[in-house]
Design a protein around this motif. Structure first.
Motif, PDB file in Angstrom:
ATOM      1  N   GLY A  52      38.370   7.375  19.586  1.00  0.00           N
ATOM      2  CA  GLY A  52      37.925   6.055  20.015  1.00  0.00           C
ATOM      3  C   GLY A  52      36.448   6.040  20.349  1.00  0.00           C
ATOM      4  O   GLY A  52      35.664   6.858  19.852  1.00  0.00           O
ATOM      5  N   ILE A  53      36.051   5.146  21.236  1.00  0.00           N
ATOM      6  CA  ILE A  53      34.641   4.984  21.581  1.00  0.00           C
ATOM      7  C   ILE A  53      34.049   6.289  22.101  1.00  0.00           C
ATOM      8  O   ILE A  53      33.047   6.791  21.587  1.00  0.00           O
ATOM      9  CB  ILE A  53      34.473   3.879  22.644  1.00  0.00           C
ATOM     10  CG1 ILE A  53      34.997   2.546  22.119  1.00  0.00           C
ATOM     11  CG2 ILE A  53      33.004   3.739  23.047  1.00  0.00           C
ATOM     12  CD1 ILE A  53      35.083   1.467  23.183  1.00  0.00           C
ATOM     13  N   GLN A  54      34.673   6.854  23.136  1.00  0.00           N
ATOM     14  CA  GLN A  54      34.139   8.063  23.745  1.00  0.00           C
ATOM     15  C   GLN A  54      34.291   9.267  22.830  1.00  0.00           C
ATOM     16  O   GLN A  54      33.404  10.117  22.755  1.00  0.00           O
ATOM     17  CB  GLN A  54      34.832   8.331  25.088  1.00  0.00           C
ATOM     18  CG  GLN A  54      34.132   9.388  25.944  1.00  0.00           C
ATOM     19  CD  GLN A  54      32.718   8.987  26.321  1.00  0.00           C
ATOM     20  OE1 GLN A  54      32.479   7.871  26.773  1.00  0.00           O
ATOM     21  NE2 GLN A  54      31.767   9.892  26.126  1.00  0.00           N
ATOM     22  N   GLN A  56      34.301   9.417  19.494  1.00  0.00           N
ATOM     23  CA  GLN A  56      33.285   9.412  18.443  1.00  0.00           C
ATOM     24  C   GLN A  56      31.902   9.697  19.017  1.00  0.00           C
ATOM     25  O   GLN A  56      31.113  10.446  18.425  1.00  0.00           O
ATOM     26  CB  GLN A  56      33.300   8.075  17.699  1.00  0.00           C
ATOM     27  CG  GLN A  56      34.532   7.874  16.839  1.00  0.00           C
ATOM     28  CD  GLN A  56      34.427   6.660  15.933  1.00  0.00           C
ATOM     29  OE1 GLN A  56      33.330   6.245  15.558  1.00  0.00           O
ATOM     30  NE2 GLN A  56      35.568   6.075  15.582  1.00  0.00           N
ATOM     31  N   ALA A  57      31.591   9.118  20.180  1.00  0.00           N
ATOM     32  CA  ALA A  57      30.282   9.354  20.801  1.00  0.00           C
ATOM     33  C   ALA A  57      30.116  10.824  21.161  1.00  0.00           C
ATOM     34  O   ALA A  57      29.061  11.428  20.921  1.00  0.00           O
ATOM     35  CB  ALA A  57      30.128   8.473  22.040  1.00  0.00           C
ATOM     36  N   ARG A  80      40.562   4.545  12.496  1.00  0.00           N
ATOM     37  CA  ARG A  80      39.631   5.509  13.095  1.00  0.00           C
ATOM     38  C   ARG A  80      39.672   6.854  12.366  1.00  0.00           C
ATOM     39  O   ARG A  80      38.679   7.587  12.365  1.00  0.00           O
ATOM     40  CB  ARG A  80      39.925   5.653  14.583  1.00  0.00           C
ATOM     41  CG  ARG A  80      39.393   4.434  15.341  1.00  0.00           C
ATOM     42  CD  ARG A  80      39.531   4.519  16.820  1.00  0.00           C
ATOM     43  NE  ARG A  80      38.799   3.402  17.436  1.00  0.00           N
ATOM     44  CZ  ARG A  80      39.172   2.794  18.545  1.00  0.00           C
ATOM     45  NH1 ARG A  80      40.274   3.172  19.173  1.00  0.00           N
ATOM     46  NH2 ARG A  80      38.449   1.810  19.047  1.00  0.00           N
ATOM     47  N   LEU A 200      32.291  -6.483  27.200  1.00  0.00           N
ATOM     48  CA  LEU A 200      32.589  -5.146  26.679  1.00  0.00           C
ATOM     49  C   LEU A 200      32.527  -4.108  27.788  1.00  0.00           C
ATOM     50  O   LEU A 200      33.313  -3.157  27.815  1.00  0.00           O
ATOM     51  CB  LEU A 200      31.612  -4.796  25.551  1.00  0.00           C
ATOM     52  CG  LEU A 200      31.789  -5.586  24.251  1.00  0.00           C
ATOM     53  CD1 LEU A 200      30.739  -5.177  23.227  1.00  0.00           C
ATOM     54  CD2 LEU A 200      33.185  -5.393  23.680  1.00  0.00           C
ATOM     55  N   TRP A 203      35.666  -3.553  29.580  1.00  0.00           N
ATOM     56  CA  TRP A 203      36.764  -2.958  28.800  1.00  0.00           C
ATOM     57  C   TRP A 203      37.412  -3.918  27.818  1.00  0.00           C
ATOM     58  O   TRP A 203      38.478  -3.616  27.298  1.00  0.00           O
ATOM     59  CB  TRP A 203      37.846  -2.370  29.706  1.00  0.00           C
ATOM     60  CG  TRP A 203      37.364  -1.371  30.710  1.00  0.00           C
ATOM     61  CD1 TRP A 203      36.314  -0.518  30.599  1.00  0.00           C
ATOM     62  CD2 TRP A 203      37.939  -1.109  31.999  1.00  0.00           C
ATOM     63  NE1 TRP A 203      36.190   0.262  31.724  1.00  0.00           N
ATOM     64  CE2 TRP A 203      37.177  -0.083  32.598  1.00  0.00           C
ATOM     65  CE3 TRP A 203      39.031  -1.632  32.683  1.00  0.00           C
ATOM     66  CZ2 TRP A 203      37.473   0.414  33.869  1.00  0.00           C
ATOM     67  CZ3 TRP A 203      39.333  -1.145  33.940  1.00  0.00           C
ATOM     68  CH2 TRP A 203      38.554  -0.132  34.532  1.00  0.00           C
ATOM     69  N   TYR A 205      37.335  -4.318  24.752  1.00  0.00           N
ATOM     70  CA  TYR A 205      36.907  -3.725  23.499  1.00  0.00           C
ATOM     71  C   TYR A 205      37.455  -4.514  22.303  1.00  0.00           C
ATOM     72  O   TYR A 205      38.529  -5.127  22.375  1.00  0.00           O
ATOM     73  CB  TYR A 205      37.383  -2.276  23.412  1.00  0.00           C
ATOM     74  CG  TYR A 205      36.965  -1.411  24.574  1.00  0.00           C
ATOM     75  CD1 TYR A 205      35.686  -1.517  25.130  1.00  0.00           C
ATOM     76  CD2 TYR A 205      37.850  -0.500  25.130  1.00  0.00           C
ATOM     77  CE1 TYR A 205      35.304  -0.725  26.194  1.00  0.00           C
ATOM     78  CE2 TYR A 205      37.478   0.304  26.197  1.00  0.00           C
ATOM     79  CZ  TYR A 205      36.202   0.181  26.744  1.00  0.00           C
ATOM     80  OH  TYR A 205      35.836   0.962  27.799  1.00  0.00           O
ATOM     81  N   THR A 206      36.744  -4.462  21.182  1.00  0.00           N
ATOM     82  CA  THR A 206      37.134  -5.192  19.980  1.00  0.00           C
ATOM     83  C   THR A 206      38.464  -4.671  19.417  1.00  0.00           C
ATOM     84  O   THR A 206      38.670  -3.462  19.314  1.00  0.00           O
ATOM     85  CB  THR A 206      36.045  -5.049  18.902  1.00  0.00           C
ATOM     86  OG1 THR A 206      34.807  -5.507  19.443  1.00  0.00           O
ATOM     87  CG2 THR A 206      36.406  -5.866  17.666  1.00  0.00           C
ATOM     88  N   GLN A 237      42.547  -1.692  24.257  1.00  0.00           N
ATOM     89  CA  GLN A 237      41.857  -1.968  25.521  1.00  0.00           C
ATOM     90  C   GLN A 237      42.617  -1.315  26.681  1.00  0.00           C
ATOM     91  O   GLN A 237      42.748  -1.871  27.762  1.00  0.00           O
ATOM     92  CB  GLN A 237      41.748  -3.486  25.739  1.00  0.00           C
ATOM     93  CG  GLN A 237      41.004  -4.197  24.627  1.00  0.00           C
ATOM     94  CD  GLN A 237      40.989  -5.716  24.792  1.00  0.00           C
ATOM     95  OE1 GLN A 237      41.658  -6.280  25.653  1.00  0.00           O
ATOM     96  NE2 GLN A 237      40.207  -6.381  23.946  1.00  0.00           N
TER      97      GLN A 237
END
Length: 448
Positions: A52-54, A56-57, A80, A200, A203, A205-206, A237
């Motif tokens: 997810g967001i974290q 991938q980052a 993803r 965003l 939280w 999130y899209t 989310q």
């Protein structure tokens, strides 16, 4: 990039090259020993669990570390897994089931960035499979998770590092040094905040347009959570529901605890009280968007925390350490110290006494305090230490982790530190649930 723990020494300098202004200094990364070359046997192959967001980052930073390669990704959403191939190549192995990754012999370590309610099981499964673990914060979702993770790490002799990057930050290392040197005198209060004012940031999130039971492995995602019909908001989310996440306490307070514990050397609070509520984002979530917490530390200071998702301004994060001789503030990739030495000379009601008594008091004062600052504090003033442009504590944190994987030396943020930070943070949720003060033993890491 910089590796504070293994190769670089953080130092404040005041040369013509680093002086940025009156009492504003650049933090210099001084090479003390040349980095050892990465041999073939030292190469590390890792997998991402939770893209997810974290996730991938984190992975984008992790693959920058020399000698490290991503080879596999697990996630419960097909989109993803496809995105992972776009980012890191079609040869990346992808799967919905992380156990397929753990069964592979060519994987040395895993990065766990799942929802909180999966942290314990994924970490334990990985360590039992012989993999070292980088686990995103908070390490736990329930208090019972902590001892199980710690015991498994000891039993399997696996490396596990928790992902609060401040523990590897040169800014926090400088703050720790300043506090220990007595720069602000005796610490008595720490105040920290992490406020936001965006949808965003709160939280929301899209949700992808193809979200369905065919593209999302809903049963696997739910795991130990209460079973409900497929809900795309819950899936994408998840931080908005306590069944999967830990609220603002587990998401943001835990960072502030990690930084505070690292700088002060404290193991955790002994008492906690929190308040707050769902003030604005009343969209079905069951966790607060405003939370305030107060914590007692046996080291002699109090900690005050705040998260506000409706603060009416830009995102704001920072910590202020207040001592008897000044304050130290962390914010904007810098740490600053403002000193106002504690004054002990006669004053206030002195003028209400007779002139003879005033003279006697002044003479007694001069005999007792012959120096200009009887407290022995540094001179008044302001100092600021700034990290180099582009500095990344996340990079340092991953460098430290992979170094431990190679050398088998202790990590900078082990499971005990991670449990103490997350356990302290979740006291806030418990206090709000109970409507009162809760007590914690930071040594045994147990509720009292």
């Amino acid at each position: 990039m910089l590796n504070r723990r293994n190769f670089l020494k953080v130092a404040g300098t005041a040369t013509a090259e680093t002086l940025l202004g009156p009492k504003i200094y650049a933090l210099a990364a001084v090479q003390t020993t040349p980095p050892a070359p990465i041999t073939t046997n030292d190469h590390i192959q890792f997998a991402l669990i939770g893209a997810g967001i974290q996730g991938q980052a984190d992975t984008k930073v992790a693959v920058q570390v020399p000698g490290v390669k991503l080879v596999a990704v697990a996630d419960c959403y097909d989109g993803r897994l496809e995105r992972s191939k776009e980012l890191w190549g079609n040869d990346i192995f992808t799967t919905r089931d992380y156990k397929e990754i753990l069964a592979r012999k060519d994987i040395d370590a895993v990065l766990i960035a799942t929802p909180d309610h999966w942290h314990k099981q994924a970490a334990i499964d990985a360590m039992n499979a012989g993999k070292d673990v980088y686990c995103e914060k908070p390490m736990i979702h329930l208090y019972s998770d902590g001892p199980e993770i710690i015991e498994t790490a000891h039993a399997t002799n696996r490396i596990i590092q928790v992902g609060s990057q401040r523990v590897s930050s040169m800014i926090y290392a400088k703050a720790k040094e300043l506090l220990a040197s007595g720069a602000i005198g005796q610490l008595n209060m720490v105040t920290a905040r992490w406020d936001r004012n965006s949808s965003l940031g709160a939280w929301n999130y899209t949700v992808p347009l193809d979200a369905s039971t065919e593209t999302c492995d809903w049963p696997r995602f739910q795991g130990s959570a209460p079973k409900i019909p497929f809900d795309a908001d819950h899936f994408f989310q998840w931080r908005k529901w306590k069944a999967y996440g830990s609220g603002v306490a587990g998401d943001l307070f835990v960072h502030l605890f990690s930084g505070t514990h690292f700088i002060t050397g404290a193991s955790g609070p002994t008492r906690a009280m929190a308040t707050g509520g769902l003030r604005f984002w009343k969209d079905g979530r069951d966790v607060p968007d405003v939370m305030l917490g107060l914590f007692d530390y046996r080291e002699g200071f109090n900690l005050s925390l705040r998260v506000n998702f409706v603060d009416g301004g830009e995102e704001s994060e920072g910590l202020i350490f207040t001592g008897s001789e000044g304050t130290m503030e962390i914010g904007g990739n810098a740490v600053s110290v403002s000193r106002t030495p504690l004054q002990k000379e006669p004053g206030y009601i002195l003028g209400t006494f007779t002139e003879a008594m005033q003279k006697r008091i002044y003479e007694t004062y001069r005999e007792k305090y012959p120096v200009s600052h009887p407290s022995g504090a540094p001179s008044p003033g302001y100092e600021k230490y700034v990290a180099p442009a582009g500095y990344s504590d996340s990079y340092d944190h991953f460098t430290n982790f992979f170094s431990s994987v190679r050398t088998r030396r202790p990590v900078v943020e082990d499971s005990v530190f991670g449990f103490r930070a997350a356990g302290a943070a979740l006291l806030s949720n418990l206090s709000m649930e109970r409507g009162g003060v809760v007590k914690w033993d930071p040594d045994s890491m147990k509720l009292v």
